[in-house]
Scaffold this motif. Structure first.
Motif, short mmCIF file in Angstrom:
data_model
loop_
_atom_site.label_atom_id
_atom_site.label_comp_id
_atom_site.label_asym_id
_atom_site.label_seq_id
_atom_site.Cartn_x
_atom_site.Cartn_y
_atom_site.Cartn_z
N ALA A 216 -1.11 -19.09 -38.78
CA ALA A 216 -1.69 -17.72 -39.95
C ALA A 216 -0.84 -16.51 -39.50
CB ALA A 216 -3.33 -17.31 -40.25
N GLN A 217 -1.34 -15.99 -38.84
CA GLN A 217 -0.87 -14.76 -38.35
C GLN A 217 1.16 -14.57 -38.92
OE1 GLN A 217 -3.17 -11.84 -35.27
NE2 GLN A 217 -3.55 -14.00 -34.94
N ALA A 218 1.66 -15.56 -38.31
CA ALA A 218 2.63 -15.54 -38.12
C ALA A 218 3.16 -15.91 -39.86
CB ALA A 218 3.20 -17.50 -37.24
N LEU A 219 2.69 -16.55 -40.43
CA LEU A 219 3.10 -16.55 -42.01
C LEU A 219 2.94 -15.10 -42.31
CD1 LEU A 219 1.32 -20.56 -42.89
CD2 LEU A 219 3.98 -19.85 -42.82
N LEU A 220 1.64 -15.10 -42.55
CA LEU A 220 1.48 -13.51 -43.14
C LEU A 220 2.72 -12.19 -42.39
CD1 LEU A 220 -2.72 -12.97 -43.15
CD2 LEU A 220 -1.09 -13.23 -45.22
N ALA A 221 2.99 -12.75 -41.66
CA ALA A 221 4.40 -12.05 -41.10
C ALA A 221 5.38 -11.83 -41.76
CB ALA A 221 4.16 -11.50 -39.90
N GLY A 326 1.90 -10.02 -36.29
CA GLY A 326 2.80 -8.62 -36.58
C GLY A 326 2.72 -7.53 -36.95
N ALA A 327 1.57 -7.25 -35.88
CA ALA A 327 1.65 -5.32 -37.04
C ALA A 327 1.53 -4.25 -35.05
CB ALA A 327 0.43 -5.25 -37.49
N ILE A 328 1.18 -4.88 -34.10
CA ILE A 328 1.49 -4.50 -33.12
C ILE A 328 2.31 -3.51 -32.81
CG2 ILE A 328 1.60 -4.28 -30.22
CD1 ILE A 328 -0.61 -6.79 -31.39
N ASP A 329 2.81 -2.33 -32.21
CA ASP A 329 4.03 -1.58 -32.05
C ASP A 329 3.77 -0.43 -30.83
OD1 ASP A 329 5.79 0.09 -31.75
OD2 ASP A 329 5.87 0.57 -34.18
N GLY A 330 4.20 -0.71 -29.74
CA GLY A 330 4.26 0.01 -28.21
C GLY A 330 4.99 1.54 -28.51
N ALA A 331 5.46 1.91 -29.45
CA ALA A 331 6.03 3.48 -29.51
C ALA A 331 5.34 4.23 -29.56
CB ALA A 331 6.66 2.87 -30.82
N SER A 332 4.39 4.56 -29.90
CA SER A 332 3.17 5.70 -29.49
C SER A 332 2.22 5.26 -28.38
CB SER A 332 3.41 6.20 -30.71
OG SER A 332 2.77 5.91 -31.20
N ALA A 333 2.40 4.85 -28.02
CA ALA A 333 1.69 4.73 -27.08
C ALA A 333 0.91 5.92 -26.40
CB ALA A 333 1.49 3.63 -25.94
N THR A 334 0.15 6.28 -25.80
CA THR A 334 -0.30 7.41 -24.83
C THR A 334 0.09 6.82 -23.02
OG1 THR A 334 -2.17 6.46 -24.83
CG2 THR A 334 -1.95 8.46 -25.88
N PRO A 335 0.03 7.74 -22.41
CA PRO A 335 0.94 7.33 -20.90
C PRO A 335 -0.69 6.70 -20.01
CG PRO A 335 1.69 9.08 -20.71
CD PRO A 335 0.84 8.78 -22.73
#
Length: 479
Positions: A216-221, A326-335
């Motif tokens: 379901a996650q893959a289809l929604l993404a 489908g929504a996870i993004d590690g770009a702005s993670a704190t160190p």
């Protein structure tokens, strides 16, 4: 009544009142000193997971679990440095994972390629050159005419997790063929759920929570909302009254299955069901009442930081954070990992307990892993046994690493290691590192007041008062 008798009569209720006040005192103090709640359960779980990494870089050599941890850290936007180190380790050791430990063979583990490609995209690495491997090209090479992704060399163990992860990964890079999504949608069972096995036998299409949640996650993404709707309906229909999900109707609710279901329901906008599932996950998380070394961990079946907890925690983190894959993004993670603050609410003593950084022990490691790696090993209760998937409710223990898949069930229902509930073996489970905290038996901690001497004194006063009163009445009646 003469003056001495009035004094003695007044003494008796006073003794009763003193005794009553002291008896109530422990309950009142316990309520006031109840441990605080975790401010950010998802971030706390991430901090605990970072503390379990071997050398601060990997989960005891388990590629799939290490990838799960990286995605969990990215979902919380914390511990970016740890995520970078773990991603570097995955890139350096990708060859073993992609070939199931046979780098000189023609083996291609499509599920591993899909999972690494998804991690690379989340961490903004190049899936086309991840540790010297073209993960995107590898997946496209394994795409069959019917849209299915398969393994190469040896036994093909690809399954629903392989397909769903590949759709998620290629959707990130812009290389997703329509045929891959069409194939995924076509595997739905008649009841609306999705099976682990991709064998085309309608009479043996057995839906399970894990496969349905990921599909379901893959289809929604991929924007296929209508195709995902029956899967979301199926999940809501299988949710238990307490909010949890089992792998199937016959199994007890577990954290891994519940997390995948919650992520799918969150992605599909089924907020009430997702909230109920999140509440169930929180009930399996160790908070400030636990030993400091266990705080933040999520147990597999119960809130226990045992050998199954690391995999359960890793897969629960994105669900607790409200982040579908489908929504996870590690770009702005704190160190750094977030501090786990268990200070009393009044600002007293008991400072923050930060998550362990690099080089934590591997407590809660992979033995008996609660769910096997979603890209490998056969799922317990799954209909396809051994065709490459994973599950959270396997019949046997083991690490759940896809490289261990050999056709039998993997994953880890209760077949792995047990554990006493205290990862460090100290038996310290009370919230007693802050002043007046609760001890394991529910009484006041050693730093609080000891009420036994006071209580004994009150009882003695009560007895003496009653005796004096009776003596006075005898003397009065004898006059």
């Amino acid at each position: 009544m003469n003056r001495p008798r009035r004094r003695l009569a007044a003494l008796l209720p006073a003794a009763f009142l003193a005794t009553a006040a002291l008896v109530v005192l422990p309950g009142t103090a316990s309520h006031a000193d109840a441990p605080p709640e975790l401010d950010d359960p998802a971030a706390a779980a991430a901090s605990w997971a970072v503390g379990q990494l071997t050398d601060g870089t990997h989960a005891a050599g388990d590629h799939g679990l290490t990838a799960d941890i990286v995605m969990g850290l990215a979902a919380t936007g914390t511990a970016g440095d740890a995520a970078d180190r773990a991603t570097d380790w995955l890139a350096e050791n990708a060859g073993d994972y992609l070939t199931r430990g046979a780098p000189d063979s023609d083996t291609v583990f499509a599920g591993g390629a899909a999972k690494l490609a998804l991690v690379a995209a989340i961490e903004h690495r190049d899936p086309g050159d991840f540790g010297g491997h073209d993960l995107t090209g590898m997946l496209l090479d394994r795409l069959q005419d019917d849209g299915r992704f398969t393994d190469a060399g040896g036994t093909d163990m690809s399954n629903q997790f392989t397909q769903s992860l590949a759709v998620l990964a290629l959707g990130r890079t812009g290389d997703l063929p329509d045929s891959a999504v069409d194939f995924l949608a076509s595997t739905r069972c008649a009841d609306g759920g999705y099976p682990l096995s991709l064998r085309r036998d309608p009479n043996r299409c057995t839906s399970d929570t894990d496969s349905t949640g990921l599909a379901a996650q893959a289809l929604l993404a991929a924007g296929r909302t209508a195709d995902a709707a029956p899967a979301l309906d199926w999940l809501e229909g299988r949710q238990r009254d307490d909010g949890g999900f089992g792998y199937n109707a016959a199994s007890d609710p577990n954290s891994n299955s519940t997390a995948l279901a919650v992520q799918a329901l969150t992605a599909g906008g089924r907020e009430e069901a997702a909230g109920d599932g999140t509440t169930w996950l929180l009930s399996r998380q160790l908070g400030c009442a636990a030993a400091a070394t266990d705080r933040g961990a999520v147990g597999y079946l119960e809130p226990v930081a045992d050998g199954m907890a690391l995999r359960a925690t890793a897969q629960a983190i994105p669900a607790l954070a409200g982040q579908p894959l489908g929504a996870i993004d590690g770009a702005s993670a704190t160190p750094e990992p977030a501090a786990i603050d268990c200070s009393p609410d009044d600002g007293g003593s008991g400072g923050a307990q930060g998550g362990a950084a690099a080089g934590g022990a591997s407590a809660g490691g992979t033995d008996g892993g609660a769910s096997g790696d979603p890209t490998g090993g056969a799922s317990a209760g799954g209909s396809g046994g051994g065709d490459g998937g994973t599950s959270t409710s396997g019949a046997s223990g083991g690490t759940g690493d896809p490289a261990d898949a050999s056709g039998g069930s993997s994953g880890g229902d209760l077949g792995g290691s047990g554990g006493s509930g205290d990862a460090n073996g100290s038996g310290d489970t009370g919230w007693d590192d802050a002043s007046d905290g609760l001890s394991p038996d529910g009484g006041l901690a050693d730093t609080g007041s000891n009420v036994l001497p006071l209580l004994g004194g009150a009882v003695a006063l009560l007895v003496l008062g009653a005796a004096a009163y009776l003596l006075a009445r005898r003397r009065s009646s004898g006059r």
